[in-house]
Design a protein around this motif. Structure first.
Motif, PDB file in Angstrom:
ATOM      1  N   LYS A 193      44.955  44.488  37.191  1.00 21.30           N
ATOM      2  CA  LYS A 193      43.847  44.160  38.127  1.00 21.30           C
ATOM      3  C   LYS A 193      42.914  43.006  37.758  1.00 21.30           C
ATOM      4  O   LYS A 193      42.742  41.993  38.121  1.00 21.30           O
ATOM      5  CB  LYS A 193      42.931  45.044  38.756  1.00 21.30           C
ATOM      6  N   GLU A 194      42.423  43.142  36.304  1.00 23.45           N
ATOM      7  CA  GLU A 194      41.531  42.146  35.697  1.00 23.45           C
ATOM      8  C   GLU A 194      42.191  40.690  35.494  1.00 23.45           C
ATOM      9  O   GLU A 194      41.836  40.026  35.708  1.00 23.45           O
ATOM     10  CB  GLU A 194      41.097  42.666  34.666  1.00 23.45           C
ATOM     11  N   ILE A 195      43.527  40.955  35.049  1.00 23.56           N
ATOM     12  CA  ILE A 195      44.142  39.953  34.630  1.00 23.56           C
ATOM     13  C   ILE A 195      44.635  39.061  36.253  1.00 23.56           C
ATOM     14  O   ILE A 195      44.202  37.748  36.096  1.00 23.56           O
ATOM     15  CB  ILE A 195      45.662  40.317  34.252  1.00 23.56           C
ATOM     16  N   ARG A 196      44.799  39.762  37.274  1.00 21.01           N
ATOM     17  CA  ARG A 196      45.064  39.076  38.549  1.00 21.01           C
ATOM     18  C   ARG A 196      43.689  38.609  38.920  1.00 21.01           C
ATOM     19  O   ARG A 196      43.571  37.358  39.633  1.00 21.01           O
ATOM     20  CB  ARG A 196      45.471  40.007  39.497  1.00 21.01           C
ATOM     21  N   THR A 197      42.600  39.341  38.695  1.00 21.50           N
ATOM     22  CA  THR A 197      41.154  38.631  38.983  1.00 21.50           C
ATOM     23  C   THR A 197      41.040  37.251  38.422  1.00 21.50           C
ATOM     24  O   THR A 197      40.417  36.205  39.037  1.00 21.50           O
ATOM     25  CB  THR A 197      40.120  39.729  39.087  1.00 21.50           C
TER      26      THR A 197
END
Length: 820
Positions: free
Chosen positions: A153-157
């Protein structure tokens, strides 16, 4: 108890004593704060615990209220609370790595709190990986050292175009851009030299990815961030199980495992300069076999100074081989073609501006291909004994065609000058003459490894113990040729260098973690490394003789024992104090330890004693704190002078004693919880690192004693921060910033830049990034726009390999993702 004695001895530095006092002062304050902090009048609507089917609490399980921004992580004791939900019907999703997700229907009415006791069921068949920290037993409070886990999720953010953007989210990690896309990642941890990530063990799904992990640990291939499900970064005594490098840390890229049910996604991103990234992935389980396949196509015509074309295909297979075992298989094929080059701007070109991304050598071409195959197996001998094994092999071809050029103080054109000149002939050394010749540096690497690991839970001294012991066998071989072409851009010509380098490595390790009390754990580990290496030279250029066929064979063997000791202490449920000591170690590169004339040099392994002390705390449901003090004391640090590090290509030298001291910290505030926001989520985080990396003993460069000088490419201050805003309606906004303090590029700490641009101080800089996304749930779609370098900051990212590299200018991309 060795680490405690060393940390409290009279020889401990003033910095260490001050930091130790600060740790206990902060912990004391947090002790009181954690007890007295109110919930600020917020309404608890859901609370409870999450446990395994055996009744063990599951920390850091993810609790998500589907369709809203509400969610949390379970505490160390498995408890959780969710605040301020409006009346209505909701679905909770509770997930943790290694367990089947739980879905729970909840009705909120009249503000009455729901009490839930949830029990996970283990996934019957899971990918049997040897992960660093991210498995179902991942408990950060039990890791005796600094750790970071950056999830999908952090990577996609972040919406990265380069993995460098993601790695910078970990405190103390310095990543130097080379071409701006992260295809050649340069990672420095705690002031260590970032050139080609030589001091860091980089893995993908627990398999090394360097060209040759022992003899040539350079990162000319870097896993593509586009297809990653997470990244683990482990620093400190906890890395004693991994090798061969145990100086900087361990970075493990994690890819998605086969899902239990059919799922897939199509993700595309495009923007300026012909940039395009397209990822297709699909996963499913068919009977006893799980499958996860992804295909990445990534290219650009003109991103900064670079054009490239990448195809990356990966497939995972998971086989249920019985009630007690699983077998995993992974296949990877990577192909890259780019106009990567070593040559950069000289100082006059940078100062005059207008040429930041000029292709000085447009015919330069780098081709990288990689074929990999790995098998992983897990066998549960009993409830308390597991045998994990991994076998892998990969082949990397790195052929680099680079045009010759000439620089001299008199600005005299060479006899084979093409007529192309860059720079200013009015300034001594200010001209770059492009020559009508090519150096083709063709290299091929083969690596095969096998690692069995036994994990045993036992009751020695009537205490809970976890023992891990295993062995690692690795064989590597490198083929290297240099072919000099008589024209720019040609791949054929005269064979001037031809050699083969081989290495046989054996490593054995053991680590035992013992729970002395419910609150105090002690870990002790030991690793033995043995590396036998040889260099077989068939053809080379001899001084005053010329190019000759030859038969020069030399070999050597090194052996080292590497101990580590760490502890964890939890005075309260939400406070964890940790520390440790371990011996840092990295073997010398084969081509550096044995010269091109077959002489075995007395080139020592890189050794250090590394100390760490820190704490993690969650004093409130809306705040998280982490702070770590460290000291790395090198008896001999290897200083690269290779072409990639801006030198003349002679490998490395013994740099002598160096000392790295500093503090890393992470701070997260959930502002939506603090201010009781019901339909929005607002987070602010700050990662900060101060590093003082210096030469600690007398050593002369010419007439200058460099004792007390900072080591190259070690900024004193690094700050990474982000403000993230998310709504129930699917809107997501992220504003991030990255600050890198000033850096010196040589041992004498030159301030004034050299004419060729390779030395001189690099000024500090700030880069801001923005991302806006909108989730349309009914379409299973997500739209985003990302802006890198919002303020269009012009800065020097590096003076390596051979000249100035300017950071990427403002870059705007648009993206779309569809999940099925």
């Amino acid at each position: 108890m060795n680490s405690i004695r060393l940390l409290s001895s009279n020889r401990m530095s003033g910095f260490g004593r001050c930091f130790l006092a600060m740790i206990f002062s902060v912990v004391s304050c947090l002790h009181g704060f954690s007890i007295t902090t109110p919930e600020n009048g917020r309404q608890i609507v859901i609370q409870g615990t999450v446990k395994s089917d055996e009744g063990e609490p599951i920390p850091y399980a993810n609790i998500q209220v589907i369709g809203t921004v509400k969610g949390t992580l379970t505490a160390v004791d498995g408890s959780f609370k969710i605040f301020d939900l409006e009346n209505g019907d909701y679905t909770l999703k509770i997930s943790a790595i290694g367990f089947k997700p739980i879905y729970k229907e909840i009705a909120i009415s009249g503000g009455e709190a729901q009490e839930l006791n949830l029990f996970f069921e283990e996934i019957g068949v899971e990918m049997p990986l040897i992960s660093v920290i991210s498995n179902k037993d991942r408990v950060f409070s039990r890791v005796p050292g600094s750790v970071s886990y950056i999830d999908e999720k952090e990577i996609r953010t972040i919406q990265p175009i380069s993995g460098n953007e993601v790695l910078r989210r970990s405190p103390g990690v310095h990543v130097v851009d080379e071409e701006g896309l992260g295809m050649r990642v340069n990672i420095g941890i705690r002031g260590l030299n970032p050139d080609r990530s030589r001091s860091v063990l980089v893995m993908e799904d627990s398999v090394p990815v360097a060209l040759a992990p022992y003899g040539e640990p350079e990162m000319y291939y870097s896993p593509a961030i586009d297809r990653m499900a997470g990244i683990e970064i482990l620093i400190g005594s906890g890395q004693i199980l991994y090798g061969p490098q145990t100086i900087g840390g361990v970075v493990n890229y994690i890819t998605a495992s086969p899902p239990l049910e059919e799922e897939g996604a199509i993700r595309i991103q495009g923007g300026q300069g012909g940039f395009f990234s397209g990822l297709l992935n699909y996963g499913n389980t068919f009977g006893n076999t799980g499958v996860q396949v992804n295909l990445l196509r990534k290219r650009a015509d003109d991103i900064g100074p670079t054009s490239f074309d990448i195809t990356d295909l990966n497939a995972k297979f998971l086989f249920d081989t019985g009630a007690k075992s699983e077998l995993g298989m992974k296949v990877g094929v990577y192909d890259e073609s780019s106009n990567s080059t070593y040559i950069g701007l000289n100082q006059v070109m940078y100062d005059q501006g207008g040429m930041d991304f000029t292709r000085l050598a447009p015919d330069d071409r780098l081709g990288v291909s990689r074929y990999s195959l790995s098998f992983s197996h897990q066998y549960r001998i009993s409830e308390k004994i597991k045998l994990r094994s991994i076998a892998y092999g990969y082949k990397t071809t790195r052929n680099w065609n680079r045009q010759d050029f000439s620089i001299n103080n008199d600005n005299q054109a060479p006899s084979d000058w093409t007529g192309v000149m860059w720079g200013d002939m009015a300034i001594p050394g200010g001209a770059i003459f492009m020559r009508d010749g090519t150096g083709n540096r063709n290299r091929e690497f083969e690596v095969v490894g096998f690692e069995p690991r036994l994990e045993v839970a036992h009751d020695l001294f009537d205490l809970e113990n976890d023992l891990i012991f295993g062995a690692r066998i690795l064989y590597e071989r490198a083929f290297e040729q240099r072919i000099n072409g008589t024209k720019a851009g040609v791949k054929s010509g005269d064979l001037v260098e031809d050699e083969v380098r081989t290495g046989h490595a054996f490593s054995a390790y053991a680590q035992n973690k013992i729970n002395l009390t419910e609150k105090f754990e002690l870990s002790a580990g030991l690793r033995m490394e043995s590396f036998n290496y040889a260099r077989d030279i068939f053809r080379r250029n001899f001084p005053e003789i010329g190019i000759r066929d030859t038969s020069l064979l030399a070999q050597n063997n090194i052996m080292e024992v590497i101990p580590g000791l760490g502890f964890n202490y939890r005075p309260l449920q939400h406070i964890n104090v940790y520390g440790g000591i371990h011996k840092g170690y990295a073997p010398p590169r084969t081509k550096d330890a044995i010269t091109s004339t077959g002489d075995v040099l007395d080139l020592e392994a890189e050794k250090s004693w590394n100390f760490e002390l820190g704490f993690r705390a969650e004093p409130s449901s809306w705040m998280y704190l982490e702070m770590t003090g460290f000291r790395m004391d090198f008896s001999n640090q290897i200083i690269p002078v290779s072409e990639s590090s801006g030198g003349m290509g002679f490998g490395v030298v013994n740099g002598g004693a160096t000392l790295h001291q500093g503090v890393e910290s992470a701070f997260l505030v959930d502002l939506s919880r603090l201010f009781s926001l019901k339909r929005t989520k607002l987070n602010y985080d700050l990662n900060l690192a101060y590093v003082n990396a210096i030469f600690s003993e007398d050593r002369f460069k010419g007439e200058s004693n460099i004792k007390g000088n900072r080591t190259p490419y070690a900024p004193e201050w690094m700050i990474n921060s982000a403000l993230t805003f998310e709504t129930n309606e699917g809107l997501l906004f992220r504003l991030g910033g990255n600050y890198v303090g000033n850096q010196f590029t040589d041992e004498v700490n030159s301030i004034e830049p050299s004419a060729n641009g390779r030395s001189g101080k690099i000024a500090s800089y700030v880069v801001l990034d923005g991302m806006l996304a909108y989730q349309v749930s009914q379409w299973n779609s997500r739209f985003n726009i990302s802006v890198k370098n919002l303020a269009n900051e012009r800065y020097i990212a590096s003076r390596r390999p051979q000249g100035i590299r300017v950071g990427l200018p403002r870059l705007i991309t648009l993206g779309y993702e569809y999940k099925f």
